[in-house]
Design a protein around this motif. Structure first.
Motif, short mmCIF file in Angstrom:
data_model
loop_
_atom_site.label_atom_id
_atom_site.label_comp_id
_atom_site.label_asym_id
_atom_site.label_seq_id
_atom_site.Cartn_x
_atom_site.Cartn_y
_atom_site.Cartn_z
N ASP A 82 43.48 26.02 102.54
CA ASP A 82 42.08 25.94 102.12
C ASP A 82 41.25 27.03 102.79
N ASN A 92 42.30 25.86 91.60
CA ASN A 92 42.58 27.18 92.15
C ASN A 92 42.07 28.24 91.18
N ASP A 125 46.10 23.76 92.21
CA ASP A 125 44.99 23.24 93.02
C ASP A 125 45.27 23.52 94.49
N ILE A 126 44.21 23.71 95.24
CA ILE A 126 44.29 23.96 96.67
C ILE A 126 43.42 22.93 97.38
N ALA A 127 44.06 22.12 98.22
CA ALA A 127 43.33 21.09 98.99
C ALA A 127 42.48 20.21 98.09
N HIS A 162 41.06 20.90 95.07
CA HIS A 162 40.13 21.51 94.12
C HIS A 162 40.86 22.57 93.30
N TYR A 196 42.19 30.29 101.17
CA TYR A 196 41.64 30.32 99.81
C TYR A 196 40.15 30.67 99.84
N ASN A 197 39.40 30.00 100.71
CA ASN A 197 37.96 30.25 100.78
C ASN A 197 37.66 31.67 101.25
N ALA A 241 47.49 22.03 104.46
CA ALA A 241 46.40 22.03 103.50
C ALA A 241 45.16 22.72 104.07
#
Length: 248
Positions: A14, A132, A126-128, A130, A17-18, A10
Motif C-alpha cells: 500500500d 489498482n 486490488d491493493i490493500a 482498493h 502503491y501510494n 499489505a
C-alpha cells in the motif's frame, strides 16, 4: 491463503502503491499515459543512486579477490589433498584482508524485494482492499501490468506490447553482450571455476535478466532494463577507478 493480505506485506504494498501513484500524478502533465512508466524509471534511478556506495564496495571486493588470487592458487596446490586445512587457510586469508568470498553479492540481494514489489503492484487488481489504478497505465500503448509470456499464452495479443517488450529485451541482450565481452573472467589454471562448463554457465548468467523479463509485468521489465544499463555504466567507471591487477 493470500499472502498479500498479511498485514505487513499489505502495508508495504500500500505504501509503495501510494508513493508510485503520487509520483505518477506529478509526472502526468509531462508524460501523459506513460507517467507510471516514467515513475518506475525515476524510482529505479533513485534506487541505483542510493546503491552507489554498495557498488563501490563491490568493485573493491572484486579488486581484492583478484589481488588474492595468486595466494589462493598457491594454498590450493599445497593443500589440495587436505580440504579442511584448505578451507581454513582460505578463510583466514579473507579474514586477514577484511573481506569474504561473497563480498559484492549485496546489490543483487537488495534488488530482489524491489522487483517483487513492482511485480505485485502491476499484477494484482486490488491493493490493500482498493482498486489498482496503476493497471490502467501503459507505455506506448503496452499495459504495464501485462507480461509477454501471459500475452502470448493467454492473450489478448497486442502488437504494442510485443514491440515494447522486444525493444527492452534487445537492450538487455545488448548490455549483456557488452558486459560479457568487457568483463570476461580471466581463466585460472587448475581452478574449477575456469572449467569450460563453468565459464559457459557464467556467460549465460549475463542474459538471465532478459529471460526473466519475459515472465514479469512490463513495469518490472522496465526496472530490469534500466538496472542492467546503469550497472554496466557503473562497472565501467568503477573498473577504471579500481583496476584489477595485471597478470604477470
Amino acid at each position: 491463503m493470500d499472502i498479500y493480505a498479511f498485514p505487513p506485506i499489505a502495508a508495504v504494498l500500500d505504501f509503495a502503491y501510494n508513493a508510485l501513484t503520487a509520483l505518477s500524478a506529478l509526472l502526468e502533465p509531462l508524460a501523459g499515459s506513460a507517467a507510471s512508466a516514467a515513475a518506475v524509471i525515476l524510482v529505479t534511478l533513485l534506487i541505483r543512486a542510493l546503491l552507489i556506495p554498495v557498488g563501490i564496495s563491490q568493485a573493491k571486493a572484486e579488486q581484492t579477490r583478484a589481488r588474492l588470487a595468486p595466494r589462493l592458487r598457491e594454498i590450493q596446490k599445497r593443500h589440495k589433498k587436505n580440504p579442511e586445512r584448505l578451507q581454513r587457510e582460505t578463510m583466514q586469508i579473507y579474514k586477514d584482508e577484511n573481506t569474504s568470498p561473497f563480498a559484492g553479492c549485496l546489490p543483487v540481494l537488495l534488488q530482489a524485494p524491489i522487483v517483487g514489489i513492482l511485480y505485485s503492484l502491476f499484477l494484482r487488481a486490488d491493493i490493500a482492499g482498493h482498486p489498482n489504478e496503476l493497471l490502467s497505465h501503459d507505455l506506448f500503448g503496452a499495459s504495464l501490468g501485462t507480461s509477454l509470456s501471459s500475452m502470448l499464452v493467454d492473450g489478448p495479443f497486442s502488437l504494442a506490447t510485443l514491440l515494447v517488450y522486444l525493444a527492452l529485451i534487445a537492450i538487455m541482450i545488448g548490455v549483456a553482450e557488452v558486459t560479457r565481452r568487457v568483463f570476461r573472467p580471466v581463466p585460472v589454471d587448475d581452478s574449477p571455476l575456469s572449467s569450460p562448463g563453468m565459464l559457459r554457465m557464467m556467460n549465460a548468467l549475463h542474459y538471465f535478466s532478459a529471460v526473466f523479463a519475459v515472465f514479469v509485468p512490463l513495469a518490472a521489465s522496465l526496472y530490469l532494463t534500466v538496472t542492467v544499463a546503469w550497472t554496466l555504466g557503473q562497472r565501467v567507471i568503477l573498473r577504471r577507478r579500481y583496476p584489477l591487477p595485471v597478470a604477470a
